[in-house]
Design an enzyme around this catalytic site. Structure first.
Site, PDB file in Angstrom:
ATOM      1  CD  GLU A  83      -2.804  -1.069  -0.256  1.00  9.37           C
ATOM      2  OE1 GLU A  83      -3.143   0.385  -0.493  1.00  9.37           O
ATOM      3  OE2 GLU A  83      -3.502  -1.266  -0.509  1.00  9.37           O
ATOM      4  CD  GLU A 114       6.208 -21.686  10.260  1.00  9.18           C
ATOM      5  OE1 GLU A 114       5.953 -22.068  11.611  1.00  9.18           O
ATOM      6  OE2 GLU A 114       4.873 -21.270   9.662  1.00  9.18           O
TER       7      GLU A 114
END
Length: 303
Positions: A83, A114
């Protein structure tokens, strides 16, 4: 057994009968728990402030900000980073996310990605990290190897490191110059840290990016004067911002915006300072992008 001791893995007493509740009862429990998130975030604001001050200095001096995470934590980083270009007209590399499993893991979980600290170090190294950059490792549990590996590498080369977790005395905090441990308590659905933990982390990431961009001069009053007017909605927002700040009508805002290649800042300075586009650009450059200072400088051009 280590996981079982974490606050984020504890059972929430308020939701022990979750499977026997009505829809409205479930909603009320979730809502009451969500109300605790903002209070938890408030307790760590001094640490968030500390992180932002370092991030601001880094970005002001051509450094970059990296969010690193796996699963939900990585996705939150992607949402916040993506954004920044449309909202603040930043370059695509100023704020980035390094996610376990690569970009495809945003849409489809990559199980096991992960668990490798070495992969986290490898992936952040691949970004040609320098000591001018800042790395924020995000993990609700505070023990996910991937962001820990990234922080360990980053710290080793002198980059500033920040950890963002939801447990006290998190393991990842050992690798951070600034540790943010926002403890929101057990989740309504045990261990589902996409809920309160993720909400807290999103709030903090919003604070980090927005406050940093304000400090970098990308906001005038509370208006996004560096908005990238790349579609109809954003073009309309750009015109409204110009009208709000300068008091001109729609047509003049539209005409001036056209002269600036749809850049809001020079349009504002042109109108408020009574100068040409070239003079407005000069004022903005000399004011390091701060509109308020650029307006004052432009007015002085005419004195």
């Amino acid at each position: 057994m280590e996981l079982a001791k974490l606050t984020t893995e504890q059972r929430n007493k308020a939701s022990m009968k979750l499977d026997q509740m009505s829809t409205m009862e479930i909603l009320n429990v979730i809502n009451k728990e969500d109300k605790k998130v903002a209070a938890a975030v408030e307790t760590v604001l001094p640490k968030v402030n500390e992180a932002i001050e370092h991030i601001y200095e880094a970005l002001k001096n051509d450094g970059r900000l990296f969010y690193v995470g796996a699963g939900t934590s990585g996705r939150l980083g992607v949402v916040d980073a993506s954004e920044c270009p449309p909202t603040f007209m930043t370059s695509n590399d100023m704020v980035q996310t390094v996610m376990a499993g690569g970009n495809g893991a945003f849409f489809n979980a990559v199980e096991g990605s992960e668990d490798e600290a070495a992969q986290g170090a490898h992936d952040i190294k691949a970004k040609h990290l320098t000591n001018k950059d800042v790395v924020v490792g995000i993990t609700a549990s505070g023990r996910t190897p991937y962001p820990i590996g990234a922080l360990e590498y980053a710290r080793g080369i002198g980059a500033y490191t920040v950890s963002l977790s939801c447990n006290e005395d998190s393991f990842i905090s050992q690798f951070a110059d600034t540790e943010i441990e926002v403890v929101v308590g057990p989740e309504v659905l045990t261990g589902s840290t996409r809920m309160k933990a993720a909400t807290a982390h999103k709030m903090i990431l919003n604070m980090i990016s927005t406050t940093t961009m304000v400090k970098l001069g990308k906001v005038y009053e509370n208006l996004m004067v560096d908005v990238h007017a790349s579609n109809y909605k954003l073009m309309q927002r750009a015109r409204r911002i110009i009208m709000e700040i300068t008091g001109v009508d729609y047509d003049e805002a539209d005409q001036t915006l056209a002269l600036t290649n749809n850049q809001v800042k020079p349009a504002i300075v042109m109108i408020k300072g009574g100068v040409t586009y070239q003079k407005a650009e000069e004022a903005i450059k000399r004011s390091n992008g701060y509109v308020r200072d650029a307006i004052a400088l432009a007015i002085n051009f005419n004195v």
